[in-house]
Write a protein that holds these residues in place. Structure first.
Motif, PDB file in Angstrom:
ATOM      1  N   PRO A  23      22.626  12.586  33.692  1.00 26.67           N
ATOM      2  CA  PRO A  23      23.718  14.226  33.016  1.00 26.67           C
ATOM      3  C   PRO A  23      22.871  14.157  32.458  1.00 26.67           C
ATOM      4  N   LYS A  24      22.356  13.059  31.274  1.00 28.93           N
ATOM      5  CA  LYS A  24      21.398  13.943  30.267  1.00 28.93           C
ATOM      6  C   LYS A  24      20.585  14.374  30.421  1.00 28.93           C
ATOM      7  N   SER A  25      19.839  14.489  31.500  1.00 27.14           N
ATOM      8  CA  SER A  25      18.145  15.331  31.534  1.00 27.14           C
ATOM      9  C   SER A  25      18.561  15.768  33.172  1.00 27.14           C
ATOM     10  N   MET A  26      19.517  16.165  33.004  1.00 24.41           N
ATOM     11  CA  MET A  26      19.838  17.662  34.504  1.00 24.41           C
ATOM     12  C   MET A  26      19.217  16.812  35.722  1.00 24.41           C
ATOM     13  N   ASN A  27      19.543  15.380  35.809  1.00 19.85           N
ATOM     14  CA  ASN A  27      19.198  14.939  37.269  1.00 19.85           C
ATOM     15  C   ASN A  27      17.296  14.670  37.421  1.00 19.85           C
ATOM     16  N   ALA A  28      16.684  14.165  36.290  1.00 18.33           N
ATOM     17  CA  ALA A  28      15.204  14.284  36.222  1.00 18.33           C
ATOM     18  C   ALA A  28      15.654  13.330  36.800  1.00 18.33           C
ATOM     19  N   LEU A  29      14.456  13.719  38.353  1.00 11.73           N
ATOM     20  CA  LEU A  29      13.945  12.428  38.988  1.00 11.73           C
ATOM     21  C   LEU A  29      13.516  11.503  38.600  1.00 11.73           C
ATOM     22  N   PRO A  59      27.312  19.420  39.072  1.00  9.71           N
ATOM     23  CA  PRO A  59      27.399  21.501  38.797  1.00  9.71           C
ATOM     24  C   PRO A  59      26.427  21.715  38.185  1.00  9.71           C
ATOM     25  N   ARG A  60      25.954  20.987  37.890  1.00 12.69           N
ATOM     26  CA  ARG A  60      24.841  21.804  36.677  1.00 12.69           C
ATOM     27  C   ARG A  60      23.421  21.844  37.428  1.00 12.69           C
ATOM     28  N   ALA A  61      23.171  21.231  37.707  1.00 13.15           N
ATOM     29  CA  ALA A  61      22.142  21.133  38.796  1.00 13.15           C
ATOM     30  C   ALA A  61      21.615  19.755  39.394  1.00 13.15           C
ATOM     31  N   ALA A  63      18.886  18.684  40.528  1.00 11.35           N
ATOM     32  CA  ALA A  63      18.090  17.882  39.958  1.00 11.35           C
ATOM     33  C   ALA A  63      16.873  18.921  39.096  1.00 11.35           C
ATOM     34  N   ALA A  64      16.551  19.437  38.511  1.00 10.12           N
ATOM     35  CA  ALA A  64      15.882  19.711  37.358  1.00 10.12           C
ATOM     36  C   ALA A  64      14.343  19.335  37.521  1.00 10.12           C
ATOM     37  N   GLY A  65      13.510  18.985  39.182  1.00  7.29           N
ATOM     38  CA  GLY A  65      12.337  18.258  38.864  1.00  7.29           C
ATOM     39  C   GLY A  65      12.521  16.852  38.303  1.00  7.29           C
ATOM     40  N   ALA A  66      10.804  16.583  38.695  1.00  7.55           N
ATOM     41  CA  ALA A  66      10.693  15.031  38.522  1.00  7.55           C
ATOM     42  C   ALA A  66      10.915  15.001  36.673  1.00  7.55           C
ATOM     43  N   ASP A  67      10.652  13.560  35.937  1.00  9.16           N
ATOM     44  CA  ASP A  67      11.281  13.881  34.984  1.00  9.16           C
ATOM     45  C   ASP A  67       9.707  13.695  33.947  1.00  9.16           C
ATOM     46  N   ILE A  68      10.413  15.041  33.338  1.00  5.64           N
ATOM     47  CA  ILE A  68       8.914  15.299  32.947  1.00  5.64           C
ATOM     48  C   ILE A  68       8.848  14.584  31.610  1.00  5.64           C
ATOM     49  N   GLU A  69       9.325  14.048  31.228  1.00  9.71           N
ATOM     50  CA  GLU A  69       9.336  12.500  30.290  1.00  9.71           C
ATOM     51  C   GLU A  69       8.570  11.309  30.345  1.00  9.71           C
ATOM     52  N   ILE A  84       3.918   7.221  41.614  1.00  9.49           N
ATOM     53  CA  ILE A  84       4.905   7.028  41.725  1.00  9.49           C
ATOM     54  C   ILE A  84       6.133   7.530  42.089  1.00  9.49           C
ATOM     55  N   PHE A  85       5.473   8.883  42.893  1.00  6.44           N
ATOM     56  CA  PHE A  85       6.617   9.656  43.682  1.00  6.44           C
ATOM     57  C   PHE A  85       6.492   9.176  45.751  1.00  6.44           C
ATOM     58  N   ALA A  86       5.182   8.080  45.418  1.00  6.54           N
ATOM     59  CA  ALA A  86       5.514   8.151  47.296  1.00  6.54           C
ATOM     60  C   ALA A  86       6.493   7.207  47.886  1.00  6.54           C
ATOM     61  N   GLY A 108      11.609  22.108  40.923  1.00  9.91           N
ATOM     62  CA  GLY A 108      10.440  21.403  41.336  1.00  9.91           C
ATOM     63  C   GLY A 108      10.427  20.573  42.615  1.00  9.91           C
ATOM     64  N   GLY A 109      10.162  18.846  41.806  1.00  8.42           N
ATOM     65  CA  GLY A 109      11.058  17.778  43.048  1.00  8.42           C
ATOM     66  C   GLY A 109      12.541  17.421  43.345  1.00  8.42           C
ATOM     67  N   GLY A 110      13.383  18.441  42.623  1.00  7.04           N
ATOM     68  CA  GLY A 110      14.467  18.977  42.828  1.00  7.04           C
ATOM     69  C   GLY A 110      15.038  20.047  43.914  1.00  7.04           C
ATOM     70  N   PRO A 139       3.219  21.556  42.702  1.00  5.27           N
ATOM     71  CA  PRO A 139       4.272  20.575  43.484  1.00  5.27           C
ATOM     72  C   PRO A 139       3.703  19.585  43.726  1.00  5.27           C
ATOM     73  N   GLY A 140       4.338  18.172  43.682  1.00  2.83           N
ATOM     74  CA  GLY A 140       3.393  16.988  44.390  1.00  2.83           C
ATOM     75  C   GLY A 140       4.183  16.173  45.091  1.00  2.83           C
ATOM     76  N   ILE A 141       5.335  16.791  45.594  1.00  3.38           N
ATOM     77  CA  ILE A 141       6.361  15.910  46.665  1.00  3.38           C
ATOM     78  C   ILE A 141       6.885  16.633  47.462  1.00  3.38           C
TER      79      ILE A 141
HETATM   80  N1  CO8 Z   1      12.349  15.996  32.987  1.00  2.00           N
HETATM   81  C1  CO8 Z   1      13.323  15.633  32.051  1.00  2.00           C
HETATM   82  N2  CO8 Z   1      14.078  16.072  31.274  1.00  2.00           N
HETATM   83  C2  CO8 Z   1      14.793  17.528  31.733  1.00  2.00           C
HETATM   84  C3  CO8 Z   1      14.301  18.276  33.221  1.00  2.00           C
HETATM   85  C4  CO8 Z   1      13.394  17.062  33.227  1.00  2.00           C
HETATM   86  N3  CO8 Z   1      12.797  18.323  34.761  1.00  2.00           N
HETATM   87  N4  CO8 Z   1      15.006  19.086  32.796  1.00  2.00           N
HETATM   88  C5  CO8 Z   1      16.142  19.152  31.985  1.00  2.00           C
HETATM   89  N5  CO8 Z   1      15.874  18.283  31.270  1.00  2.00           N
HETATM   90  C6  CO8 Z   1      16.134  17.596  29.842  1.00  2.00           C
HETATM   91  C7  CO8 Z   1      16.085  18.619  29.051  1.00  2.00           C
HETATM   92  O1  CO8 Z   1      15.147  17.978  28.624  1.00  2.00           O
HETATM   93  C8  CO8 Z   1      17.548  18.851  27.740  1.00  2.00           C
HETATM   94  O2  CO8 Z   1      17.412  17.132  26.997  1.00  2.00           O
HETATM   95  P1  CO8 Z   1      17.501  17.499  25.661  1.00  2.00           P
HETATM   96  O3  CO8 Z   1      19.364  17.719  26.117  1.00  2.00           O
HETATM   97  O4  CO8 Z   1      17.221  15.876  25.007  1.00  2.00           O
HETATM   98  O5  CO8 Z   1      16.702  18.263  25.118  1.00  2.00           O
HETATM   99  C9  CO8 Z   1      18.356  18.492  29.026  1.00  2.00           C
HETATM  100  O6  CO8 Z   1      18.128  18.451  30.144  1.00  2.00           O
HETATM  101  C10 CO8 Z   1      18.412  19.827  29.253  1.00  2.00           C
HETATM  102  O7  CO8 Z   1      18.169  20.950  29.493  1.00  2.00           O
HETATM  103  P2  CO8 Z   1      17.397  22.638  29.143  1.00  2.00           P
HETATM  104  O8  CO8 Z   1      18.643  22.416  27.289  1.00  2.00           O
HETATM  105  O9  CO8 Z   1      16.943  22.593  29.377  1.00  2.00           O
HETATM  106  O10 CO8 Z   1      18.894  22.504  29.789  1.00  2.00           O
HETATM  107  P3  CO8 Z   1      19.296  24.894  30.173  1.00  2.00           P
HETATM  108  O11 CO8 Z   1      19.682  24.778  30.689  1.00  2.00           O
HETATM  109  O12 CO8 Z   1      19.104  25.195  28.700  1.00  2.00           O
HETATM  110  O13 CO8 Z   1      17.141  24.633  31.269  1.00  2.00           O
HETATM  111  C11 CO8 Z   1      16.545  24.363  32.888  1.00  2.00           C
HETATM  112  C12 CO8 Z   1      17.966  23.644  31.966  1.00  2.00           C
HETATM  113  C13 CO8 Z   1      16.283  25.762  33.047  1.00  2.00           C
HETATM  114  C14 CO8 Z   1      16.938  23.615  33.982  1.00  2.00           C
HETATM  115  C15 CO8 Z   1      15.732  23.565  32.065  1.00  2.00           C
HETATM  116  O14 CO8 Z   1      15.525  22.194  31.404  1.00  2.00           O
HETATM  117  C16 CO8 Z   1      14.331  23.666  32.844  1.00  2.00           C
HETATM  118  O15 CO8 Z   1      13.280  24.544  32.492  1.00  2.00           O
HETATM  119  N6  CO8 Z   1      14.032  22.426  33.253  1.00  2.00           N
HETATM  120  C17 CO8 Z   1      12.132  21.508  33.616  1.00  2.00           C
HETATM  121  C18 CO8 Z   1      12.078  22.501  35.056  1.00  2.00           C
HETATM  122  C19 CO8 Z   1      10.770  21.888  35.998  1.00  2.00           C
HETATM  123  O16 CO8 Z   1      10.193  22.199  35.214  1.00  2.00           O
HETATM  124  N7  CO8 Z   1      10.634  21.066  37.201  1.00  2.00           N
HETATM  125  C20 CO8 Z   1       9.751  20.851  37.172  1.00  2.00           C
HETATM  126  C21 CO8 Z   1       9.006  19.322  36.772  1.00  2.00           C
HETATM  127  S1  CO8 Z   1       7.894  19.158  37.373  1.00  2.00           S
HETATM  128  C22 CO8 Z   1       8.122  18.076  38.620  1.00  2.00           C
HETATM  129  O17 CO8 Z   1       9.521  18.590  39.397  1.00  2.00           O
HETATM  130  C23 CO8 Z   1       7.005  18.089  40.190  1.00  2.00           C
HETATM  131  C24 CO8 Z   1       7.171  16.993  40.603  1.00  2.00           C
HETATM  132  C25 CO8 Z   1       6.110  16.343  41.581  1.00  2.00           C
HETATM  133  C26 CO8 Z   1       5.458  15.135  40.733  1.00  2.00           C
HETATM  134  C27 CO8 Z   1       5.082  14.674  41.419  1.00  2.00           C
HETATM  135  C28 CO8 Z   1       3.585  13.418  41.130  1.00  2.00           C
HETATM  136  C29 CO8 Z   1       2.753  12.624  41.655  1.00  2.00           C
END
Ligand code: CO8
Length: 258
Positions: A23-29, A59-61, A63-69, A84-86, A108-110, A139-141
């Motif tokens: 929940p702390k990262s919007m279900n980042a994968l 309810p909020r997400a 998944a908001a994508g792969a874990d960017i961190e 890592i995503f295989a 994204g990954g979500g 996109p990578g998955i």
């Molecule tokens: N990774 C890590 N942390 C995330 C991610 C993520 N993808 N999305 C959200 N979070 C974290 C935020 O950093 C934040 O953390 P904190 O509270 O510590 O600051 C918390 O979740 C809540 O997010 P927000 O404060 O940003 O919430 P909002 O309601 O303002 O916004 C959004 C929600 C619109 C979903 C926004 O968080 C956002 O844009 N997130 C990123 C979306 C994104 O870019 N996704 C694509 C990621 S890249 C990807 O998926 C590539 C996949 C293929 C990889 C293959 C590699 C081989």
């Protein structure tokens, strides 16, 4: 039972429910979540007491994508050697149907994870997108491939190149989503759909899933031929006799779970 840290795993009668739970990262994968989801899916797939699977988020997400961190510091060689995503590709090896129950953001990954499921039921507040371009990547998955097959080239190019999102209504109109329901009814609707599937002749359910997936891979003549063989194979199952005999006797069929 295995202990999971990034997902919740439950059984609701013959339905296996996997809830993404970071929940702390919007279900980042992250890598751990990919391993846990795939492990839970494998156990459900092998379990005769489970007939279909639902993957849900919060309810909020979804998944908001792969874990960017987790990804930010990686190099080309890190990704190439660790791949890592295989693990997500193992979803393709699950024979039982998987429904994605999507509320909030599927980005994204979500979005890619939702598209790897067999169909998507969306809450009316869902948003779908491939915003990777905003992060300097793509996109990578499987997103560029599955989104294009799902919604066509024009809309896939638009979404992947601009990074804009689709609403649930737009995603439904484009064919990405099977159904839209009010957010409060999402989980119940997905579980009911899965419960319906789980009550059918399981071998036929697996064959039907295989048949539809074949359409993504081969031309029409090949696909129809493949379907014909799968159709014939269904007549080797007890469930075919039961389903047809029950119809003729005007009673409800009782399918075995294997
Ligand atoms: N990774 C890590 N942390 C995330 C991610 C993520 N993808 N999305 C959200 N979070 C974290 C935020 O950093 C934040 O953390 P904190 O509270 O510590 O600051 C918390 O979740 C809540 O997010 P927000 O404060 O940003 O919430 P909002 O309601 O303002 O916004 C959004 C929600 C619109 C979903 C926004 O968080 C956002 O844009 N997130 C990123 C979306 C994104 O870019 N996704 C694509 C990621 S890249 C990807 O998926 C590539 C996949 C293929 C990889 C293959 C590699 C081989």
């Amino acid at each position: 039972a295995p202990r999971y840290e990034t997902i919740l795993v439950e059984r609701r009668e013959r339905v296996g429910l996997i809830t993404l739970n970071r929940p702390k990262s919007m279900n980042a994968l992250n890598v751990q979540m990919s391993q846990e989801v795939v492990a839970a899916l494998r156990l459900f797939d092998k379990d005769d007491n489970i007939g279909a699977i639902v993957i849900a988020g919060s309810p909020r997400a979804f998944a908001a994508g792969a874990d960017i961190e987790e990804m930010a510091g990686k190099s080309f060689v890190d990704l190439q050697s660790d791949d890592i995503f295989a693990a997500w590709e193992d979803l393709q090896r699950v024979g039982k149907p998987i429904i994605a129950a999507v509320s909030g953001y599927a980005l994204g990954g979500g979005c890619e994870l939702a598209m790897m499921c067999d169909f998507i039921i969306a809450a009316d507040d869902a948003h779908f997108g491939q915003p990777e371009i905003k992060l300097g990547i793509l996109p990578g998955i499987g997103g560029s491939q599955r989104l294009t097959r799902s919604v066509g080239k024009a809309l896939a190019m638009d979404l992947i190149l601009t990074g804009r999102n689709l609403t649930a209504v737009e995603a439904k109109a484009a064919g990405l989503v099977a159904r839209i329901v009010p957010a409060t009814e999402l989980l119940q609707t997905a579980l009911e759909a899965a419960h319906t599937i789980a009550g059918y002749n399981m071998p036929a359910v697996r064959l039907a899933k295989e048949a539809v997936n074949r359409a993504q891979e081969v031309g029409l003549t090949e696909g129809v031929l493949h379907e014909r063989r799968l159709f014939q194979a269904a007549f080797a199952t007890d469930g075919q006799k039961e389903g047809m005999n029950a119809f003729l006797a005007k009673r409800a069929p009782v399918f075995r779970h294997r």
